[in-house]
Design an enzyme around this catalytic site. Structure first.
Site, short mmCIF file in Angstrom:
data_model
loop_
_atom_site.label_atom_id
_atom_site.label_comp_id
_atom_site.label_asym_id
_atom_site.label_seq_id
_atom_site.Cartn_x
_atom_site.Cartn_y
_atom_site.Cartn_z
N CYS A 62 0.86 -1.18 0.00
CA CYS A 62 0.00 0.00 0.00
C CYS A 62 0.90 1.24 0.00
O CYS A 62 1.81 1.35 0.83
CB CYS A 62 -0.90 0.00 1.23
SG CYS A 62 -1.86 1.53 1.40
N ASP A 69 -0.35 -5.86 0.39
CA ASP A 69 -1.64 -6.16 -0.23
C ASP A 69 -1.48 -7.47 -0.98
O ASP A 69 -0.46 -7.72 -1.60
CB ASP A 69 -2.04 -5.06 -1.20
CG ASP A 69 -2.48 -3.78 -0.51
OD1 ASP A 69 -3.22 -3.88 0.49
OD2 ASP A 69 -2.09 -2.70 -0.97
N GLU A 85 6.35 -14.94 -22.58
CA GLU A 85 7.04 -16.09 -22.00
C GLU A 85 6.72 -16.11 -20.50
O GLU A 85 6.83 -15.09 -19.82
CB GLU A 85 8.55 -15.97 -22.26
CG GLU A 85 9.33 -17.21 -21.94
CD GLU A 85 9.62 -17.35 -20.47
OE1 GLU A 85 9.40 -18.45 -19.93
OE2 GLU A 85 10.06 -16.36 -19.85
N SER A 86 6.30 -17.25 -19.96
CA SER A 86 5.73 -17.31 -18.61
C SER A 86 6.72 -17.04 -17.48
O SER A 86 6.36 -16.44 -16.47
CB SER A 86 5.02 -18.64 -18.39
OG SER A 86 5.93 -19.70 -18.48
N HIS A 103 -4.11 -0.66 -6.20
CA HIS A 103 -4.56 -1.80 -7.00
C HIS A 103 -4.88 -1.39 -8.44
O HIS A 103 -4.50 -2.08 -9.39
CB HIS A 103 -5.80 -2.44 -6.39
CG HIS A 103 -5.61 -2.91 -4.98
ND1 HIS A 103 -4.45 -3.47 -4.51
CD2 HIS A 103 -6.47 -2.90 -3.93
CE1 HIS A 103 -4.59 -3.79 -3.24
NE2 HIS A 103 -5.81 -3.45 -2.86
N GLU A 104 -5.57 -0.26 -8.58
CA GLU A 104 -5.95 0.21 -9.91
C GLU A 104 -4.71 0.47 -10.77
O GLU A 104 -4.69 0.17 -11.96
CB GLU A 104 -6.76 1.50 -9.78
CG GLU A 104 -8.06 1.35 -9.02
CD GLU A 104 -7.92 1.45 -7.49
OE1 GLU A 104 -8.95 1.43 -6.80
OE2 GLU A 104 -6.77 1.55 -6.97
#
Length: 149
Positions: A62, A69, A85-86, A103-104
């Site tokens: 936060c 968070d 690529e993962s 978060h946004e």
């Protein structure tokens, strides 16, 4: 034997730009700005299909309180010429754990990074964040037309 060698050479050339996939790679980025997403050629660029990454262990800080968070990030996209690529995505998402962000902002930052790296036809990032103070926050950012199943 010749065919196998030709295929191995073609694979090495195709994946030569992937620097993070090595099993011995241990460079953990300290922030999203330092992190690097990587991509590879999409062999099926002639058709639409959906790739989904499900990341249930996302963390960030936060920006006001500094408290952690916790969230669940889902990335869905229809690739064009490149695919994410993962392992590079895992390291990219890991880089948020010490980042101060709302978060946004994190959801939109992730979407921007995916779009910048692989220029998909369509994409969406969904963030479902655990409640703090009795309120859960869910954020969805999209690029292009909606993705339909």
């Amino acid at each position: 034997q010749l065919l196998r060698k030709a295929m191995e050479k073609a694979s090495k050339e195709r994946f030569s730009s992937l620097t993070l996939l090595s099993a011995s790679e241990r460079k953990y980025p300290k922030s999203p700005d330092e992190a690097k997403l990587e991509s590879f050629d999409n062999l099926y660029a002639d058709r639409d299909y959906i790739i989904e990454f499900d990341c249930p262990e996302y963390t960030s800080l936060c920006p006001v309180t500094g408290q952690p968070d916790f969230g669940h990030i889902i990335i869905r996209y229809v690739p064009d010429k490149r695919c994410i690529e993962s392992k590079s995505l895992k390291l990219y998402l890991y880089s948020f754990r010490n980042a101060s962000t709302f978060h946004e902002e994190s959801v939109n930052t992730i979407l921007d990074a995916v779009v910048k790296e692989c220029a998909p036809r369509r994409a969406e990032v969904i963030g479902r964040f655990r409640p703090r103070g009795g309120i859960a926050i869910n954020v969805k950012a999209t690029y292009g037309d909606p993705i339909h199943e």
